[in-house]
Design an enzyme around this catalytic site. Sequence first.
Site, PDB file in Angstrom:
ATOM      1  N   LYS A  74       0.853  -1.194   0.000  1.00 58.21           N
ATOM      2  CA  LYS A  74       0.000   0.000   0.000  1.00 58.21           C
ATOM      3  C   LYS A  74       0.890   1.245   0.000  1.00 58.21           C
ATOM      4  CE  LYS A  74      -3.924   2.055   2.460  1.00 58.21           C
ATOM      5  NZ  LYS A  74      -4.879   1.936   3.583  1.00 58.21           N
ATOM      6  N   SER A 149      -9.782   2.188   2.433  1.00 55.31           N
ATOM      7  CA  SER A 149      -8.848   2.868   1.569  1.00 55.31           C
ATOM      8  C   SER A 149      -7.835   1.940   0.907  1.00 55.31           C
ATOM      9  CB  SER A 149      -8.091   3.931   2.376  1.00 55.31           C
ATOM     10  OG  SER A 149      -7.315   3.314   3.399  1.00 55.31           O
ATOM     11  N   SER A 173     -10.246  -0.085   6.720  1.00 51.73           N
ATOM     12  CA  SER A 173      -9.638  -0.010   5.387  1.00 51.73           C
ATOM     13  C   SER A 173      -8.961  -1.274   4.883  1.00 51.73           C
ATOM     14  CB  SER A 173      -8.628   1.133   5.330  1.00 51.73           C
ATOM     15  OG  SER A 173      -9.320   2.326   5.092  1.00 51.73           O
TER      16      SER A 173
END
Length: 483
Positions: A74, A149, A173
């Site tokens: 990420k 996210s 997330s």
Amino acid sequence: MTIRYKTIKEIKNMISHKEISNKELVQEVYKLINENSHLNAFITLNEDSSLKKAENFDNNPSDSSLAGIPIAQKDLFCTKNLRTTCGSKILDNFIPPYSATVIDNLEKAGCISIGKTNMDEFAMGSSNETSYFGNVHNPWGENLVPGGSSGGSASAIAAGIVPAASGTDTGGSIRQPASLCGITGLKPTYGRVSRWGMIAFASSLDQAGPMARTAEDCALLLNEMCSHDIKDTTSLDENIPNFEDDLNQSLKGKKIGVVKDLDLASLDNNVVEVYENSLKEFVSLGAELVDISLPNLSLSVPTYYVVAPAECSSNLSRFDGVKFGRRSQNPKDLEELYIQTRSEGFGDEVKRRILIGSYVLSAGYYDAYYKKAQQVRRLIKKDFDEAFSDVDVIMTPTTRGAAFEMGSKGSDPIQMYLEDLFTISANLAGLPAMSLPNGNIDNKPIGLQIIGNFLDESSILNFAHMYQTKTNWHMLTPEGVTK
Ligand code: GLN
């Protein structure tokens, strides 16, 4: 021989049986990234260095636990010499001089960091629509959001490009995109995984964790991600079990807390049916269902939306055009430098959070909002402590529904905030929680959430693994291929 849709466990076997070389493996990953570029799952790729690492593994075979496993990271984790944007324009030129502890730990175990995945800006969002680098698409449907996210990570795994990715979870997330993309993801206990080198959103809630196809793979990744880190003062100095060891424990006599206070009536009937079917599956595996009460659960979303923006308004003050990333051109003085840099560099959702956060922390409103939210947070934690005196794990649906259309919730932030209705409480209480695929609604996947007691990731992984030995939802792909 393709690695598409393969698990870590399967890829490890392919490497050890020499069915594929490390270099061929990494080459295939980049081919898959190119073929699926419409997903927009990656912001920055790391091709040259990844190929070099793979060749090195071919020339000097390694017995590290994850040697040669390609992983997507990420874009919230700092990666040494590799651009790290956190999905924001303000960091679009930021090249960190060091890597986050999580990245170092995974790479030490042999993982190859293929690239950085797209995400909501500063991890604020539930649909990946707030990224400066454009929406991520869900491989299950052209116009569907992947959740957020950690949407780029979830989308890349669901499309079978990589077997695993890192994610972070402040209010859901990891779990919400895992649910919407049909993969498995775990948010560990707060403090289990070091936050050093993670770009902070809300420091008392943020936690990194693994995302993969199976609970077994999540266990393999978590084994390597965890460490006691003196560089993070909230890192826990606790025994780290081998999470793989307990995966096959019998569930006979184990107790699952079923939350009486969940407002299931507000959910799509299909979500309730899918949820109840999974509970039945666990009963057939020997577990018992126990009614529990979490009376303050309904306060978790409003509590989170005071605490998280408060912490974010403070954390994001470091992005001022002086120390990191972008700087606005030709300001007439220092104040204008700050104002212009932040006005140009942050997107609307980030600005909204900074405004809310500054407001709830301001002298006149601190007691009414921030202090009150901290008190309610304590009550939510107490509810869980009481519930866990009777049960081993707690189960809820992960999300209120399956993936939704892009643009459909954009105009109403509250609708978007409610996406995390079931996930946020685990962050407020610091507890570990996982999402795993447990059904399909109109050919779209959906997940089951398993919440565990403090530091008890092992029980969650055990429940999830036993379920995955009996069901096939985690092996379903957007192409309909069930292995
Ligand atoms: N969707 C939540 C938010 O926007 C949670 C995000 C997260 O876990 N990083 O704040």
